[in-house]
Design an enzyme around this catalytic site. Structure first.
Site, mmCIF file in Angstrom:
data_model
loop_
_atom_site.group_PDB
_atom_site.id
_atom_site.type_symbol
_atom_site.label_atom_id
_atom_site.label_comp_id
_atom_site.label_asym_id
_atom_site.label_seq_id
_atom_site.Cartn_x
_atom_site.Cartn_y
_atom_site.Cartn_z
ATOM 1 C CE1 TYR A 1 -20.973 -3.517 0.252
ATOM 2 C CE2 TYR A 1 -19.238 -3.177 -1.513
ATOM 3 C CZ TYR A 1 -19.732 -3.082 -0.120
ATOM 4 O OH TYR A 1 -19.315 -2.483 0.811
ATOM 5 C CD GLU B 1 11.376 -6.972 -3.676
ATOM 6 O OE1 GLU B 1 12.473 -7.272 -3.816
ATOM 7 O OE2 GLU B 1 10.715 -6.740 -2.519
ATOM 8 C CG ASP C 1 14.997 -4.826 -1.752
ATOM 9 O OD1 ASP C 1 15.694 -4.374 -2.896
ATOM 10 O OD2 ASP C 1 14.252 -4.544 -1.342
#
Lengths: 367, 509
Positions: free
Chosen positions: A96, A197, A249
């Site tokens: 910006y 995780e 996982d």
């Protein structure tokens, strides 16, 4: 603050080099290491993804590079300005703050307008260019970012003069600052670091006081790791020689997360030198865990086509070439089955603890 | 025999009556087309009366709607040409097959028929005679006539006549016709015709005033292309009818050899004898003794023979590259012009010259394919463009080879000069497909197109440089101000240096 002054000096140096070219009436140019896939190399010695030696020249008086040259110099100015003014803008702030309209007369004499940049991807890209060209990371320049990482355990840090004891977080955890290098580590009594995780697993292990039982530091980045979490992990491994274990996982997505912690990512290979943690070890879950820990069928999920595709890609990556990983990936492609960490509850809620302890204390991990 | 009967009937029909019955052939098929055709015939006669004689044409055309309800239109064309001798006026305007154009040379009208067709057309649609005012250069008087045609007997009827002393140097002809014509339908074509005529005659002043339009084209040059000289027919271009006519018109009793030498282009004693020997004719045979079979054989052999000299082009008068350029400049005001006038060539004994031009940019509107201006012997061809061989050639060219991307402001001019334009059909608005001609047109166009490509390439480079300058210049203030902030060096100083470096770099490229 000293580190930021050093960053300022290097940014100024970069600008002075350009000024020198201009004073010598040479078309100004900058040399920037290429952040391309072809310039990402695997260093088997250091077990890291690193930026290769290829560089390109960005010249102001080159039709294709002129706009980017202007943007790079503009970003350089914004970074210098932030340090000089003692502020810590985010990359969105930089976007910006640097965005404004250039007015000019075109070749047909018409008034035209052009923005210094239109999208944040443009300002982000030149920021990355400056990082690789100067060897400075945004954290060193004091750029704020969203940080997902948090940790608990026997470690005391000092931030802005305040000491924080990470054993005294109650049911909460210490949220990592954008630049973990600004943290002074006062005291560490942990014997290892467990990086998980998933946030939910982190919370369980925290509330069940797993870290107290094991005298370890618990850390998570809630999914794909951010820079701050990776840097923190790296410091703990590098500076305090703590063993680092990763728990995800049992699917290609989790395994890739492990590899990012350990070796770095393709997109940000230039940061590996500072962020990768080659010593990190993978404790699971693996496909063979489904068999070895006799995880019952209710917890087993069929792999999707995307999982298969992803696993096939992983098999080709240089950092997945160890026989152990190849065996696991082949097994996954054969069984086409995946499980979540939560599947360990197959043998009762407490089994998660037993599993981790078994893996770590019996050396059942993949390096 | 029915064939003989037909011939008999044909002979019985006067030429005037024949054309009266076949007015479509000459372009008088409807009131709009007839008005256009009338103007064409009068303007072309006016131009022939001036430029063929070295006079800079000064032509005025007026069209007035006399009776809008009945589509009655008055057309008046004035020229400053050589004028028509007083005693010739009735025949020139009132008798079919009478005129001054029975010679082999390039001129606009071929048989001088057009004006009579217009007179006939006026006569049948409004019943009004043609009004003619004229004076030749050395005439002491100006004379006015009102003439009609006796269609059955092909004879002029003079309705009125008066002469008066000439007090000034005026010479020329004024012709006025009152016809049935549709101005609003014909307006666009007529406007286009006048514009294109001005383009192909840049040495003419052409003024046109219609009911709701006024056009004025001032001559862009005082140079007139050299007028064509009269030539003889080339032996390769004969047919049996032509031979019969020529022999009938020859009063002396010539030998075949002398006939060939005297009446054909490029035939000398040796070439005549060589040919006759090759063709199996006795050079000494009298032409008057030739049988019909022999004539047929002679015409065929003359066409077949390959030993003739190339036809001379003295009878042709192309505009030339410079004049064509001036005409295009004046009328079309393009950004770029390439013109090419090819060397003379010939097809079956007819000499021809092709000249082409390509006009690009400026006032030429962009279009999806090249705009085509066709001319034959300085006559603009406005109808039947789709059937014209020129359109076929223009469309077969891959213009992208010449850096043209459509829509593009591209206009192609093709001018064919010949003693015999190979028109397609009776409309005389489309050129037929003649291989020799096609080759020349394509070669000329490609030559122009190559010049265009060079020009476009040059412009592209200029544009590229301009774009480069703009692109770099717009970023310099930004770069200078950022570097100035970081280094503390004066902003204006950095920017000046950057501009210097840029200018040096652009000079180098």
């Amino acid at each position: 603050m000293n580190k930021r002054d050093e960053a300022l000096r290097r940014l100024e140096e970069f600008a002075l080099k350009l000024l020198e070219q201009i004073e010598n009436k040479q078309p100004p140019y900058m040399e920037i290491p290429s952040r391309t896939l072809s310039n990402t190399v695997w260093d088997p010695e250091r077990k890291m993804l690193l930026l290769g030696p290829a560089k390109f020249r960005r010249e102001l008086f080159d039709m294709k590079e002129a706009r980017k040259f202007m943007q790079t110099v503009l970003m350089l100015k914004l970074l210098v300005q932030a340090i000089r003014e003692g502020v810590y803008p985010t990359i969105r702030d930089l976007y910006y703050h640097g965005k404004h309209t250039i007015e000019f007369i075109d070749h047909l004499g018409r008034k035209q307008k052009e923005n210094t940049w239109d999208e944040q991807t443009e300002s982000n890209a030149v920021l990355q260019d400056i990082e690789v060209a100067t060897g400075l990371l945004r954290e060193e320049m004091g750029i704020s970012a969203d940080v997902k990482g948090k940790m608990v355990g026997p470690i005391i840090v000092r931030s802005r003069g305040y000491e924080i004891d990470c054993t005294r977080m109650g049911e909460g955890a210490f949220g990592l600052p954008p630049n973990p290098d600004d943290l002074e580590i006062v005291k560490i009594e942990a014997t290892y670091v467990l990086c998980v995780e998933k946030d939910a697993i982190f919370q369980r292990l925290n509330r069940e006081e797993f870290w107290k039982r094991e005298n370890c530091i618990l850390i998570t980045a809630k999914g794909m790791p951010d820079r701050a979490t990776r840097r923190m992990l790296r410091r703990l491994w590098e500076e305090y020689k703590l063993p680092v274990y990763i728990l995800t996982d049992a699917d290609p997505y989790g395994w890739y997360i492990y590899s990012v912690y350990k070796s770095g990512s393709i997109a940000l290979s230039y940061e590996s030198e500072r962020l990768a943690c080659p010593g990190a070890k993978f404790i699971g879950l693996t496909t063979s865990d489904i068999i070895e820990y006799r995880i019952s069928d209710e917890y087993v999920i069929a792999a999707t086509d995307r999982d298969i595709k992803r696993a096939t890609e992983l098999m080709k990556y240089p950092w997945f070439q160890s026989p152990h990983w190849q065996k696991e990936l082949k097994l996954f492609l054969k069984l086409k089955k995946k499980v979540e960490i939560e599947a360990l509850s197959t043998h009762g809620f407490k089994f998660l603890h037993d599993y981790i302890i078994d893996k770590i204390h019996h050396g059942k991990f993949i390096d | 025999m029915s064939v003989d009967l037909a011939r008999e009937t044909y002979r019985g029909l006067s030429p005037a009556e024949f054309f009266y019955r076949n007015k479509e052939i000459a372009g008088f098929s409807n009131p709009a087309r007839a008005l256009y055709q009338t103007i064409r015939e009068l303007v072309e006669n006016a131009l022939d009366a001036t430029e063929l004689h070295g006079i800079l044409p000064d032509i005025k055309i007026f069209v007035d709607v006399v009776d809008p309800g009945k589509n009655i239109v008055k057309v008046r064309v004035e020229d400053n040409g050589i004028g028509v001798p007083k005693e010739e006026v009735p025949k020139v305007f009132g008798m079919v097959f009478y005129g001054s154009k029975y010679k082999i040379r390039q001129s606009r009208g071929v048989f001088g028929l057009g004006v009579k067709m217009a007179v006939l057309y006026a006569q049948i649609t409004t019943g009004k005679p043609v009004y003619v005012k004229s004076s030749t250069i050395d005439s002491k008087e100006i004379y006015e006539f009102e003439v009609m045609i006796d269609v059955i007997n092909n004879r002029p009827i003079v309705l009125s006549h008066r002469s008066y002393r000439k007090d000034n140097q005026w010479h020329g002809t004024v012709v006025e016709l009152t016809i049935e014509g549709n101005w609003s339908y014909a307006k666009k074509r007529i406007e286009e015709y006048i514009k294109r005529t001005a383009l192909i005659t840049p040495y003419a002043n052409i003024y046109f005033k219609g009911p709701d339009i006024e056009l004025a084209f001032t001559r862009a040059t005082r140079r007139i292309p050299k007028p064509p000289r009269e030539g003889l027919p080339h032996p390769k271009g004969v047919d049996i009818e032509m031979l019969k006519q020529m022999i009938a018109m020859t009063e002396e009793n010539l030998s075949l050899r002398d006939f060939l030498i005297k009446y054909f282009d490029g035939v000398g004693k040796i070439s005549a004898e060589t040919f006759l020997k090759w063709a199996g004719f006795n050079p000494e045979q009298s032409i008057k003794t030739l049988t019909l079979e022999q004539l047929d054989e002679l015409a065929r052999k003359m066409r077949e023979y390959s030993g003739w000299k190339r036809p001379k082009d003295i009878s042709l008068s192309p505009l030339g590259e410079e004049l064509l350029r001036r005409g295009i400049e004046e009328v079309l005001k393009p950004e770029f012009i390439a013109t090419v006038t090819r060397k003379p060539s010939s097809y079956i004994g007819n000499p021809f010259v092709v000249e082409t031009a390509i006009a690009w940019g400026g006032k030429i509107p962009p279009s999806e394919k090249p705009i085509l201006y066709r001319f034959a012997n300085k006559i603009p061809l406005l109808y039947d463009e789709g059937a014209d061989v020129t359109r076929k050639i223009v469309d077969s060219i891959d213009w992208s080879v010449y850096k043209v991307k459509f829509p593009a402001p591209l206009l192609v001019v093709v001018h064919i000069c010949s003693t015999k334009i190979p028109f397609k059909g009776v409309g005389k608005e489309a050129i037929a497909e003649v291989p020799e001609l096609e080759e020349e047109i394509e070669a000329a166009l490609r030559e122009c197109a190559r010049k265009l490509r060079m020009y476009i390439t040059k412009k592209e480079k200029e544009l590229e440089l301009a774009l480069k300058r703009v692109t770099f210049m717009k970023y310099l203030p930004e770069v200078a101000s950022a570097l100035s902030y970081i280094t503390g060096k004066d902003r204006a100083h950095i920017e000046r240096n950057l501009i210097d470096i840029l200018e040096a770099k652009l000079r180098g490229s």
